[in-house]
Write an enzyme that holds these catalytic residues in place. Structure first.
Site, PDB file in Angstrom:
ATOM      1  N   LYS A 252       7.531   9.943  -8.998  1.00  0.00           N
ATOM      2  CA  LYS A 252       8.149  10.987  -8.146  1.00  0.00           C
ATOM      3  C   LYS A 252       9.666  10.832  -8.084  1.00  0.00           C
ATOM      4  CE  LYS A 252       6.021  10.461  -4.121  1.00  0.00           C
ATOM      5  NZ  LYS A 252       5.268   9.205  -4.288  1.00  0.00           N
TER       6      LYS A 252
ATOM      7  N   LYS B  74       0.835  -1.206   0.000  1.00  0.00           N
ATOM      8  CA  LYS B  74       0.000   0.000   0.000  1.00  0.00           C
ATOM      9  C   LYS B  74       0.881   1.273   0.000  1.00  0.00           C
ATOM     10  CE  LYS B  74      -3.291   2.081   3.239  1.00  0.00           C
ATOM     11  NZ  LYS B  74      -2.459   3.226   3.595  1.00  0.00           N
TER      12      LYS B  74
ATOM     13  N   ASP C 200      -0.307  -0.185  -6.474  1.00  0.00           N
ATOM     14  CA  ASP C 200      -0.905  -1.487  -6.320  1.00  0.00           C
ATOM     15  C   ASP C 200      -0.774  -2.266  -7.615  1.00  0.00           C
ATOM     16  OD1 ASP C 200      -2.766  -3.490  -5.673  1.00  0.00           O
ATOM     17  OD2 ASP C 200      -3.717  -2.077  -4.297  1.00  0.00           O
TER      18      ASP C 200
ATOM     19  N   LYS D  75       7.686   1.059   1.527  1.00  0.00           N
ATOM     20  CA  LYS D  75       8.368   0.205   0.534  1.00  0.00           C
ATOM     21  C   LYS D  75       9.763   0.724   0.203  1.00  0.00           C
ATOM     22  CE  LYS D  75       5.187   0.731  -2.608  1.00  0.00           C
ATOM     23  NZ  LYS D  75       4.010   1.284  -1.963  1.00  0.00           N
TER      24      LYS D  75
END
Ligand code: SF4
Length: 262
Positions: free
Chosen positions: A40, A9, A123, A14
């Site tokens: 980004k 999520k 996701d 991560k």
């Protein structure tokens, strides 16, 4: 060569985990690549002293055909690439990942690489972001989750994607939010989907302190217990042979699991 992809999520940590695992693998002398797939392009910053690098797609646009290396070497020799993405609101970020990774394969990935880590945003249910798996550039997935409902719910959706794509899950990484019985909840959820919890990463303010200095914990606080936790995870990933195609569960089962552990 291990080619792994880290999913989970948004906001679950991560990139922190991917960068610290990459730094720990680099520390062992392994030829390690970190591929940031977020438009980004900020996932690799802690491997690069807080610096943001030109993305692969920006390079293609500004100087096509130029022959300087596409990667920037970061802490412990980790080779960092940010695939980049389209201009906001236009195009598909997943498409950028495909173009970048196909190009990288042609130019570099025949070399002696030990581990490639894809740090994938969002996701896997988005076809674009599933690109590293669909194109078979990564064949082993780790899902970062906490013991919170929304995070497990997202993990379950990712599991659905992996089942559809017939891709192996290497395990769940619990990035602790200090929820009651969190380790038990994530282990039990992992068992239900036919996998295992490969690592429990405690919550520690040292992570933010190091990130504020533009460093991974492996670099900024190498003697800390948090650095040891990331090193153990890196070792567990290296040795992991428990790879299985997982099966999603009914979201109601997640709620029941959480209620049992309140
Ligand atoms: S496939 Fe994913 S990345 Fe591509 S446009 Fe759709 S949502 Fe965005």
């Amino acid at each position: 060569m291990k080619q792994i992809a880290i999913y989970g999520k948004g906001g679950i940590g991560k990139s922190t985990i991917s960068a610290n695992v990459a730094a720990a693998l680099g520390e062992r002398g392994l030829n390690t690549w970190y591929i940031g797939c977020d438009p980004k392009a900020d996932g690799s910053m802690t491997l690069l002293g807080g610096r943001k690098i030109e993305t692969f797609l920006e390079r293609l646009r500004s100087s096509p055909g130029e022959n300087r290396p596409a990667y920037v070497e970061g802490f412990n020799g980790v080779k960092c690439i940010e695939t980049g993405g389209p201009i906001a609101g236009v195009g598909c970020a997943g498409r950028g990942i495909i173009v970048a990774v196909q190009e990288l394969y042609k130019r570099y990935f025949a070399d002696n690489i030990d581990v490639i880590i894809y740090d994938v945003p969002g996701d896997v249910v988005c076809g674009g972001f599933a690109a590293p798996l669909r194109e078979k550039f990564a064949n082993e997935v780790y899902i970062v989750t906490s013991g919170e409902y929304l995070s497990l719910y997202a993990a379950n959706n990712i599991v659905r994607g992996l089942e559809n794509l017939r891709v192996n899950l290497g395990g769940l990484i619990c990035n602790s939010r200090e929820i009651r019985n969190e380790e038990r909840i994530v282990s039990e959820f992992a068992r239900k989907i036919g996998s295992h919890m490969i690592s429990f990463i405690p919550r520690d303010p040292i992570v933010r302190e190091c990130e504020n200095r533009g460093k991974t914990v492996i670099e900024g606080a190498p003697e800390s217990s948090q650095a040891s936790a990331y090193r153990r995870l890196a070792d567990a990933i290296l040795k992991n042979s428990d790879l299985r195609i997982p099966k999603p569960i009914d979201p109601e089962e997640i709620r029941a699991l959480l209620r049992e552990n309140e």
